[in-house]
Design an enzyme around this catalytic site. Structure first.
Site, PDB file in Angstrom:
ATOM      1  CG  HIS A 116      -1.641   1.252   1.484  1.00  0.00           C
ATOM      2  ND1 HIS A 116      -2.948   1.466   1.107  1.00  0.00           N
ATOM      3  CD2 HIS A 116      -1.239   2.405   2.116  1.00  0.00           C
ATOM      4  CE1 HIS A 116      -3.319   2.684   1.466  1.00  0.00           C
ATOM      5  NE2 HIS A 116      -2.307   3.274   2.098  1.00  0.00           N
ATOM      6  CD  GLU A 117       2.021   3.440   3.648  1.00  0.00           C
ATOM      7  OE1 GLU A 117       2.221   4.512   3.064  1.00  0.00           O
ATOM      8  OE2 GLU A 117       1.048   3.259   4.401  1.00  0.00           O
TER       9      GLU A 117
ATOM     10  CG  HIS B  11       0.168   6.129  -0.537  1.00  0.00           C
ATOM     11  ND1 HIS B  11      -0.916   6.812  -1.049  1.00  0.00           N
ATOM     12  CD2 HIS B  11      -0.270   5.572   0.634  1.00  0.00           C
ATOM     13  CE1 HIS B  11      -1.955   6.679  -0.245  1.00  0.00           C
ATOM     14  NE2 HIS B  11      -1.590   5.934   0.793  1.00  0.00           N
TER      15      HIS B  11
ATOM     16  CD  GLU C 238      -4.699   6.406   2.646  1.00  0.00           C
ATOM     17  OE1 GLU C 238      -4.524   5.186   2.822  1.00  0.00           O
ATOM     18  OE2 GLU C 238      -3.761   7.224   2.635  1.00  0.00           O
TER      19      GLU C 238
END
Length: 307
Positions: free
Chosen positions: A130-131, A134, A199
């Site tokens: 997930h990071e 980003h 998100e």
């Protein structure tokens, strides 16, 4: 669609900045506001990562100090086709993580010791993916710009009396008071909307990177529960950094409303379950979700689909 929405929200935030400056100081106020915003954005562009990491006393690690964590980040970055980001550990019992940096070539991923103790290796891979998402989406820069503009609007509203009114005229007290109250509030709402949009995108891309949406879904449920019971004093001192984290570090809010820095965890998990069905991923009972005590998730030698 989310990219367009994010662009429109950033444009609205920038426009709000100019309007606030004009209402407080006329043309001169608007020009001063734009100069302040440009200066703050330039500073944040070059220094946001160092400032964020320093705020949480993050310590950079490598293969000699945290080999499994660093290798996992390297493998996920390779799957996402981005440069290897720097890896940091934060000595903090709250389970959380964030990414920062102005671009994929100058990015960092930070995880708390709390998240390493709480999650299984698979769940941690979902969080780190997930990071990484980003970083790949350049959300770290988008959030830096939005946070900087929102902060500048608050500063502008607080010091609006310095502009001396609209083009030398005496300022209308009602307009000034209204602007000082409403402009920061509107900026906060727009900033939160940008954060929530990014998100959802990072959840989806992160699930694609690690190959298992339910790993992240299980991690989000655990992290939300942990955050609700473990305070984060550093986050309380730096609330503007809250949108950076995978789960809001300030509270355990579950409402997906205008004042939330993140979407409701339940909504994110539902979206990941839907994605898992589309991908034919294994159901939640098929992967190890037990916390790893003592040596943490790094005791496992099994490699996930990212390796």
């Amino acid at each position: 669609m989310n990219i367009i929405k994010t662009g429109l929200l950033l444009a609205a935030l920038t426009a709000l900045f100019g309007v606030a400056g004009y209402l407080l100081g006329g043309t001169n106020g608007m020009l001063i506001a734009l100069l302040i915003g440009a200066g703050m954005n330039l500073f944040a562009y070059w220094n946001s990562d160092r400032m964020a990491l320093a705020a949480y006393h993050a310590v950079e690690v490598d293969e000699s100090t945290a080999p499994e964590l660093v290798r996992m980040v390297r493998d996920l970055a390779a799957r996402a086709e981005i440069p290897m980001p720097r890896v940091y550990l934060i000595e903090n019992p709250q389970p959380n993580a964030f990414a920062t940096g102005r671009n994929p070539e100058n990015a960092a991923v930070a995880a708390t010791t709390g998240i390493l103790r709480l999650l299984s290796r698979e769940e941690l891979a979902g969080v780190l993916a997930h990071e990484i998402a980003h970083i790949k989406n350049r959300d770290t820069l988008i959030m830096t710009v939005s946070a900087t503009i929102a902060g500048a609007i608050s500063t502008l509203a607080q010091f609006g009396f310095l502009f001396g009114g609209r083009d030398g005229e005496r300022p209308n007290p009602l307009v000034m008071i209204g602007t000082m109250i409403l402009a920061p509030l509107a900026a906060m709402i727009i900033q939160m909307a940008i954060s929530r949009t990014r998100e959802y995108d990072a959840d989806r891309m992160g699930a694609m990177i690690c190959g298992q949406p339910m790993w992240l879904a299980s991690a989000l449920a655990k992290i939300a529960g942990g955050v609700a019971h473990v305070p984060n004093p550093d986050a309380e001192r730096h609330p503007a950094t809250a949108p950076m984290f995978i789960i809001n570090p300030l509270s355990g809010h579950g409402m997906d409303n205008l004042f939330s820095t993140h979407p409701a965890t339940e909504n994110r998990i539902a979206a990941l379950r839907e994605l898992a069905g589309e991908m034919g991923a294994q159901p939640p009972h098929a992967f190890d979700s037990e916390p790893r005590g003592g040596t943490g998730p790094w005791a496992r030698s099994q490699r996930g689909p990212w390796g």
